[in-house]
Write a protein that holds these residues in place. Sequence first.
Motif, mmCIF file in Angstrom:
data_model
loop_
_atom_site.group_PDB
_atom_site.id
_atom_site.type_symbol
_atom_site.label_atom_id
_atom_site.label_comp_id
_atom_site.label_asym_id
_atom_site.label_seq_id
_atom_site.Cartn_x
_atom_site.Cartn_y
_atom_site.Cartn_z
ATOM 1 N N GLU A 136 0.839 -1.208 0.000
ATOM 2 C CA GLU A 136 0.000 0.000 0.000
ATOM 3 C C GLU A 136 0.869 1.251 0.000
ATOM 4 O OE1 GLU A 136 -2.672 -0.123 3.270
ATOM 5 O OE2 GLU A 136 -3.706 -1.952 2.595
ATOM 6 N N PHE A 137 1.936 1.212 0.772
ATOM 7 C CA PHE A 137 2.859 2.354 0.805
ATOM 8 C C PHE A 137 3.468 2.609 -0.575
ATOM 9 C CE2 PHE A 137 7.487 3.048 0.777
ATOM 10 C CZ PHE A 137 7.524 4.397 1.101
ATOM 11 N N ASP A 139 2.278 1.950 -3.536
ATOM 12 C CA ASP A 139 1.276 2.573 -4.418
ATOM 13 C C ASP A 139 1.123 4.057 -4.110
ATOM 14 O OD1 ASP A 139 0.838 0.196 -5.694
ATOM 15 O OD2 ASP A 139 -0.933 -0.345 -4.521
ATOM 16 N N GLU A 140 1.028 4.395 -2.830
ATOM 17 C CA GLU A 140 0.839 5.788 -2.433
ATOM 18 C C GLU A 140 2.083 6.618 -2.758
ATOM 19 O OE1 GLU A 140 -1.251 9.066 -0.586
ATOM 20 O OE2 GLU A 140 -1.762 7.204 -1.614
ATOM 21 N N TYR A 141 3.254 6.064 -2.463
ATOM 22 C CA TYR A 141 4.503 6.789 -2.750
ATOM 23 C C TYR A 141 4.652 7.058 -4.240
ATOM 24 C CZ TYR A 141 9.435 7.415 -3.840
ATOM 25 O OH TYR A 141 10.616 7.882 -4.369
ATOM 26 N N CYS A 142 4.418 6.047 -5.073
ATOM 27 C CA CYS A 142 4.576 6.236 -6.522
ATOM 28 C C CYS A 142 3.597 7.275 -7.047
ATOM 29 C CB CYS A 142 4.389 4.902 -7.237
ATOM 30 S SG CYS A 142 5.763 3.747 -7.012
ATOM 31 N N ARG A 143 2.386 7.279 -6.502
ATOM 32 C CA ARG A 143 1.400 8.280 -6.945
ATOM 33 C C ARG A 143 1.869 9.689 -6.610
ATOM 34 N NH1 ARG A 143 -2.405 11.220 -4.752
ATOM 35 N NH2 ARG A 143 -2.078 10.319 -2.683
ATOM 36 N N ILE A 144 2.363 9.885 -5.386
ATOM 37 C CA ILE A 144 2.801 11.219 -4.957
ATOM 38 C C ILE A 144 4.080 11.628 -5.690
ATOM 39 C CG2 ILE A 144 3.636 12.554 -2.995
ATOM 40 C CD1 ILE A 144 1.845 10.840 -1.198
ATOM 41 N N THR A 231 7.937 5.928 -11.597
ATOM 42 C CA THR A 231 6.742 5.959 -10.738
ATOM 43 C C THR A 231 5.484 6.200 -11.546
ATOM 44 O OG1 THR A 231 7.139 8.311 -10.282
ATOM 45 C CG2 THR A 231 7.988 6.717 -8.678
ATOM 46 N N ASN A 272 9.040 11.622 4.820
ATOM 47 C CA ASN A 272 8.158 12.337 5.733
ATOM 48 C C ASN A 272 8.264 13.843 5.526
ATOM 49 O OD1 ASN A 272 6.274 12.478 7.864
ATOM 50 N ND2 ASN A 272 7.909 12.838 9.342
ATOM 51 N N PHE A 275 7.242 14.525 1.324
ATOM 52 C CA PHE A 275 5.958 14.050 0.824
ATOM 53 C C PHE A 275 4.919 13.854 1.926
ATOM 54 C CE2 PHE A 275 8.795 11.817 -2.453
ATOM 55 C CZ PHE A 275 8.737 12.903 -3.319
ATOM 56 N N LEU A 277 4.816 11.565 4.061
ATOM 57 C CA LEU A 277 4.477 10.159 3.916
ATOM 58 C C LEU A 277 5.360 9.334 4.843
ATOM 59 C CD1 LEU A 277 2.785 8.102 2.256
ATOM 60 C CD2 LEU A 277 4.691 8.022 0.628
#
Length: 962
Positions: A136-137, A139-144, A231, A272, A275, A277
């Motif tokens: 899940e991380f 996916d979120e990291y690549c999107r951002i 990404t 962090n 991003f 994140l």
Amino acid sequence: MSILSELESVSPDDSLLIGRFLRTPEFRSFARSIAVASMVRDPDLQHGGFVEKLSALLVLAESLPREPANRYARLLVETISTGSREALTILSNKDSAEYELVLRQAEAEHGRTLGAREHSQILNQMDSHQYAATLEFVDEYCRIAYAASGELVPAYFDTQRRVPIGALHVAPTFAMIDSTSQPLWSQLRSPTDTETTDLPGLIGRSYRVVVLGDPGAGKSTLAQRILHDLTAPLDDNAAIGRVPFVVTLRRYDEKKRHRGYSLIQYIEASLNENFHLSAPAGAIEYLFTTGRAIAVLDGLDELLETHLRREMVEAVENFGQKYSSAEMIVTSRKIGYPEAPLKTDVFKVAVLEEFDEYNVAEYAQKWFRLDDRLPRSERARITAAFIEESESVADIRSNPLMLGLLCNVYRGERSIPRNRAELYDQCARMLFEKWDASRGIGTANILRSDARAALQVAAASMFGASSRAEGLAENELVTLIADSWHGSRYESQEEARDAARSLLASWRGRAWVLTDVGLDVRGDSRYKFAHQTFLEYFAAEHIVRCNPTPDELWAVLEPHIARTEWEIVAQLAVQMSAQHNSRAADRIYDLVLTACHKTGRQEAHALLRFALEYCDVFLPSLDRVRRTVAAALDIYLAAPGTTVPAGSESSPVDDSLQLLKIAAGLREERISRVAIEEISVRCTQRLAAAEDRVARRALLVLGSRREFESLLEVEPGSLGEVDWHALKPVWGDRLVTWVRSSEEVALTAYENRLINGRSVTELVPLSALLEAAPRFGLKFPWRSPAVILFLRRYLTEFGPAWPSNNAARDMHQLGTTFGLLRSPFIPPSFHDHSGTSDLVIRQCTLGSPDWDEFVALRDQARQAIPFPAPTGPAAYSAAVILGSIIETERWDRKLSASPDVGSFLQLGPVQALEPLFVSRISNVAVRHVDRALRQFPFTTDQHRILAAWAAGDFDFVVRRRA
């Protein structure tokens, strides 16, 4: 039970799980590691570490119980290993050149196979919940990260406008450098036999790579582009599943030294910070352990002190050793990199190539298309005019950063500055003298000269101070500027501070020279230079302003140049000093020469390299050029030790030889000619030196006269010839001693016809004559096997007196030596660096204006030679050498198979053997081979060997087998 039978016994449910796992990035990385281990015969493949790692992945990714996971892991490892070895064996029989290429690639990636058992321990510490959180991380990291890296800020002087990265960025090209075959400094200055690739090729084929480029070549933009491309949403991503992490090494160095951060900890903290994140516990380590993450480490060169770069190199290498499956891309400037390089047997070296004319045109079209200030109807015309006019500064516009500045200058001025210093000055005046009134930026309370001085103060305070590498807080910068103004322009400190604040307010939002880059921990705005190049330029201005005389300036620069630091700043500072003082350059060169007599060899080498490197920039008097070259030559002749094998650390001899190479290859032909003349005169004098080592080296330099011409790019013979006959009394009988003591001297003497081939074959072992080897060389650091020189002379130096000439006798002598072998045994290092194919292959397009001339030349070559045929030993050795060249150079790819192109081989005295070579090259049986062989007095064994070679059943060059 066979592997196939065991695979067939897998249950349907487990088959679905395994099939899903085989499509994951983790498995693709793992499978590549197994294939590499199989190809290089890694003994660890048999020790269970790979099975343990794959089993841990199956348990983690597919929730399989440990026992079946172990079983399936063993089956998969055995299947991949067996298939890899079988494929390699097939390739070795089908295509020897491709086989060698694949094997070299596997050896380069051998690091992937290390630490499998340690990796399994890391994976076993992770549970299924952590694994799911990691996915899940990702996916979120690549999107951002994809969104954050999708824009660039073009170099507009009046706005900070962002544009899509694809709307301006030009796809880069890389030259792959073989840094294991010869000293890195040599390849970076004069690369030979380089292969080029694009960005997908670089990422896809390079396990570990360092990308080198000049200032402004686009290294940091490259890191951003890699982040953006990798990404991208999966449907658009050619490298599905890879997770890139970009690390600015300068920032990481600060955290490492002050907080003890590891690279993993720094990545977690920067996610962090940048991003907002948070990575789940163990997620980043998992991605690097499984090879899914790519570390993009940007700006090794921005650690200015050499010892800091060496410490960072060690940290990067240690990280790579721990996470052996992870791919790594490191960026750095070329300048200074050889002083603290990454291991060349682990990291490939790629050079970010300069823009060619097509890249320039593409960038200019994109740049002016994005400029809303220009009427749409005018953009195409202005672009075309810019491209044409900027040809006068082709070397400047080939740099992407400088090209952007040129576009910016041209938009406002419609003219192009002629040199780099003028260009920087133009950019500075654009910023300080041509404010955009429409933006309401006033200058009533800020003198323009003071603004420029403020930039110099800011640059001087940031340059070389690691604590300020990330910029200066606004309050700190205000204090520095105000202190420099107080008492000279403003009577009170408060007035000076108010003026400084107004200046900073006018800079805010300008991504041009000095710009605000966010807030520090106290909430103050931070300012830094938009690019390292501007930081160095204004720092140089400050140094010159504070040290106006050449002597004062040199006192500041010398210690840094001697440590191979401050190269760009020193270059700019000397150039600025020379602009204001016509005698400054000569005085600086006098001080360099004085310093060389007072310092150690290593420091003197650094000082002389700097002086020679920029001779055509500083333009000292020709007398200073001669004296500097003489000092460099003295260092070479007196250097301790001998040259070293390619791929190892360079020796004092290699380093000092580089000084002569620099002097002979300057762009200013007038200066290079003087340098070459001085080298020749001094070497001629040194031939009489009492010390044999000095005299031998002088002979080697004189023997490379043709390479001087090549470096200078002038016609052969235009620099004059060495009168070897007149020099014989100088060395007397010592030549025989030199030749016996050094193979390199023997071959140089043969190249210059000081000894004959018989002497060479008696003094030099046949194995040395057959190997390409590192050599004394100015432009060409690799020497072709000496037998190729025998062949080239044999094929070209024949005529009515040919049977009795030296080339024929030398080839006969070589053939007699070959005859002592039961069969040819040419080593794998055999390689032609002299372009024999250009000498032998003749081609012409059917119906072209030259076709009739081509046919006449072919028919003439194929007529019977009207004088005695060559001896059997001479013809045999010629056939073996030429055949070896054909094997290693892949002449089947050089000769066009098109029916519109005529080809033949011009072979001189062995022209009758053309069917032999055509049969091998075309891979088609030629019926005239046997008849051709019978025209020469070959022995029965020689006849059999050559016939088998022509049919493709035998290779002259020994190669490694799978």
